[in-house]
Write a protein that holds these residues in place. Structure first.
Motif, PDB file in Angstrom:
ATOM      1  N   LEU A 222       0.833  -1.202   0.000  1.00 59.91           N
ATOM      2  CA  LEU A 222       0.000   0.000   0.000  1.00 59.91           C
ATOM      3  C   LEU A 222       0.868   1.252   0.000  1.00 59.91           C
ATOM      4  O   LEU A 222       1.738   1.420   0.862  1.00 59.91           O
ATOM      5  CB  LEU A 222      -0.926  -0.001   1.215  1.00 59.91           C
ATOM      6  N   GLN A 223       0.610   2.139  -0.979  1.00 61.12           N
ATOM      7  CA  GLN A 223       1.351   3.384  -1.103  1.00 61.12           C
ATOM      8  C   GLN A 223       0.511   4.604  -0.770  1.00 61.12           C
ATOM      9  O   GLN A 223       1.054   5.621  -0.339  1.00 61.12           O
ATOM     10  CB  GLN A 223       1.911   3.529  -2.525  1.00 61.12           C
ATOM     11  N   VAL A 224      -0.814   4.517  -0.978  1.00 61.53           N
ATOM     12  CA  VAL A 224      -1.710   5.647  -0.740  1.00 61.53           C
ATOM     13  C   VAL A 224      -2.863   5.155   0.119  1.00 61.53           C
ATOM     14  O   VAL A 224      -3.510   4.157  -0.209  1.00 61.53           O
ATOM     15  CB  VAL A 224      -2.242   6.242  -2.062  1.00 61.53           C
ATOM     16  N   LEU A 225      -3.141   5.843   1.212  1.00 61.43           N
ATOM     17  CA  LEU A 225      -4.238   5.503   2.113  1.00 61.43           C
ATOM     18  C   LEU A 225      -5.027   6.762   2.423  1.00 61.43           C
ATOM     19  O   LEU A 225      -4.469   7.753   2.913  1.00 61.43           O
ATOM     20  CB  LEU A 225      -3.708   4.877   3.403  1.00 61.43           C
ATOM     21  N   ARG A 250       2.768   1.889  11.944  1.00 59.46           N
ATOM     22  CA  ARG A 250       4.095   1.532  12.437  1.00 59.46           C
ATOM     23  C   ARG A 250       4.801   0.519  11.543  1.00 59.46           C
ATOM     24  O   ARG A 250       6.037   0.470  11.515  1.00 59.46           O
ATOM     25  CB  ARG A 250       3.983   1.004  13.861  1.00 59.46           C
ATOM     26  N   THR A 251       4.025  -0.303  10.828  1.00 57.11           N
ATOM     27  CA  THR A 251       4.631  -1.353   9.991  1.00 57.11           C
ATOM     28  C   THR A 251       4.577  -1.031   8.502  1.00 57.11           C
ATOM     29  O   THR A 251       5.069  -1.832   7.701  1.00 57.11           O
ATOM     30  CB  THR A 251       3.913  -2.683  10.236  1.00 57.11           C
ATOM     31  N   ALA A 252       3.963   0.093   8.100  1.00 52.59           N
ATOM     32  CA  ALA A 252       3.883   0.447   6.675  1.00 52.59           C
ATOM     33  C   ALA A 252       5.274   0.805   6.162  1.00 52.59           C
ATOM     34  O   ALA A 252       5.948   1.684   6.712  1.00 52.59           O
ATOM     35  CB  ALA A 252       2.916   1.607   6.470  1.00 52.59           C
ATOM     36  N   LYS A 253       5.684   0.150   5.095  1.00 51.44           N
ATOM     37  CA  LYS A 253       7.037   0.317   4.583  1.00 51.44           C
ATOM     38  C   LYS A 253       7.108   1.257   3.384  1.00 51.44           C
ATOM     39  O   LYS A 253       8.060   2.023   3.247  1.00 51.44           O
ATOM     40  CB  LYS A 253       7.621  -1.044   4.203  1.00 51.44           C
TER      41      LYS A 253
END
Length: 481
Positions: A222-225, A250-253
């Protein structure tokens, strides 16, 4: 009995041989005195040959051809199918395998995305997903009753389960952009859709309710939320409602764009986790939070450490923006799009904003003539300017600012009692014509009540320098007696 019938027929045939042919079958001779002659036995075969010759002659003549739709080649079929809407393409795809393949190819060329509404009917949505779910890369599904009151009913829950099941079943790995509006999502539903969410690059949740849902399935891709007016519920209590979102952040890379708008009671721990996203380029935070002035001053400067940030849109909830802007300037963060709302702007904050020379789009509240003049003269790269004020900015101040902002291409003013006259239009047009670089200015102003601007007096030849648009907002005054 059979022998008797055979003897009778044979005797009748023998008697007919001696009798002459009837008049219709008799051939007349060339002279009238000669008796008519009997036709030879070969006449039957001769007539058959003549009929064949007549049939051959008729077939050689040009006749009107009865063509079928499938008789057309692929290019003609593709040209026809490209002029159809998705519903019509769905009807064509359900006829035969060839038209199904052509309809899917035409859909992939023309639309590339699928916009669905529950008002179309659940059966229609299922047919469209079944035929074109594998060809679309962008999917948007909007629930007709998208309000939080209707989201608590069991009917909405049943429709949400069906729609998510169809998305998992019919959509393939090429689905990278998903928008859900008016959904009620629970933990078991999210677990079933884990495989499909794992390949998403853009996820938008608008007016949704999440019950103990985690977004960890798409943390790798996921790049855009975008979270717009989303309500979180947790079975562990009120303090744990944002725990799934906090765990995802916290875990989004690879997350590079995050937007949280309309969410209520967002804790400061979420803001602290957002400030540690190193790859984030776009950040929009517009919601309600309950924090003290001390907590706000401690947490907000952490956003200034985000070196890759280019777009910053923040609702400061009445707090001062000096700490954030000063930190961005001190760390040399190249902000190109800056929006600050619900915050007092003093001279120190305006001075810090003027030092951000990379700004191209600027949107601020509570400005006056002195502030906009200084911003227009100091920000050399400014191209779009959004001004929202309360009767502080005048038309004369706008024209003075326009003389200094040499690269300004878009100007929008939102004030309750702003008056735009023909004299102001002529002054702005004169400024645009005197620029060295020919740039067109799109000017938009908002009015509340009756329409003010009449474009009849504007010449069409002036549209290449200045274009004026008026947004009229009608409202009713309710008197309580």
């Amino acid at each position: 009995m059979k022998l008797r019938k055979r003897t009778r027929v044979s005797t009748k045939v023998e008697n007919m041989k001696d009798e002459p042919l009837p008049a219709k079958r008799a051939r007349r001779s060339k002279t009238q005195n000669e008796p008519p002659t009997q036709r030879p036995r070969q006449t039957r075969y001769m007539l058959r040959n003549r009929n064949n010759e007549k049939y051959a002659a008729k077939s050689a003549e040009p006749t009107q051809m009865n063509l079928n739709l499938l008789d057309l080649n692929d290019d003609c079929l593709l040209h026809i199918l490209q002029n159809m809407c998705p519903t019509q393409l769905c009807n064509m795809a359900e006829t035969c395998k060839r038209l199904q393949a052509m309809a899917r190819y035409a859909f992939r060329l023309k639309y590339k995305r699928l916009d669905l509404k529950t008002s179309q009917g659940m059966n229609a949505i299922k047919r469209l997903l079944k035929n074109f779910g594998g060809q679309t890369s962008t999917l948007q599904i909007v629930h007709s009753n998208s309000c939080h009151t209707s989201l608590h009913c069991n009917c909405t829950l049943g429709k949400s389960k069906k729609l998510l099941t169809w998305i998992v079943r019919y959509c393939r790995q090429n689905l990278v952009d998903l928008t859900l509006k008016g959904f009620r999502i629970e933990s078991d539903m999210m677990n079933k859709a884990k495989e499909r969410f794992a390949s998403l690059e853009t996820l938008t949740l608008d007016t949704c309710i999440l019950f103990d849902c985690t977004l960890n399935a798409c943390k790798e891709s996921l790049q855009v939320l975008h979270l717009d007016d989303v309500v979180f519920y947790s079975s562990s209590g009120f303090k744990q409602i944002y725990r799934p979102l906090l765990a995802f952040i916290r875990t989004a890379k690879v997350l590079c764009e995050l937007s949280i708008t309309g969410c209520h009671d967002v804790p400061m721990t979420v803001f602290a986790a957002i400030s540690k996203l190193s790859n984030l380029k776009t950040l929009r935070l517009n919601g309600n939070t309950i924090v003290s002035e001390t907590q706000f001053d401690q947490q907000m400067p952490q956003f200034s450490a985000m070196q890759n940030l280019t777009t910053f849109n923040f609702d400061l909830f009445g707090h001062s923006a000096f700490q954030i802007v000063h930190g961005l300037v001190a760390n040399n963060v190249a902000i190109e799009h800056l929006e600050l709302h619900n915050c007092p702007l003093d001279n120190g904050t305006i001075e810090q904003i003027c030092q951000m020379q990379s700004i191209k789009n600027l949107s601020l509240d509570r400005l006056n003539n002195e502030n906009i003049l200084r911003l227009g003269s100091e920000l050399k790269q400014l191209m779009k300017f959004f001004i929202s004020s309360c009767n502080i900015v005048t038309p004369e101040g706008l024209t003075a600012m326009l003389r200094q902002a040499k690269r300004l291409e878009y100007l929008e003013v939102n004030m309750p009692n702003f008056v735009f006259s023909l004299n102001t239009y002529e002054n702005m047009l004169h400024i645009m014509k005197r620029r060295k670089e020919q740039r067109k200015l799109d000017f938009v102003f908002h009015t509340y009540g009756d329409e003010q601007w009449d474009s009849v007096d504007v010449l069409e030849e002036n549209e290449k320098w200045l274009s004026v648009n008026e947004c009229v907002h009608f409202f009713r005054l309710i008197l309580l007696i």
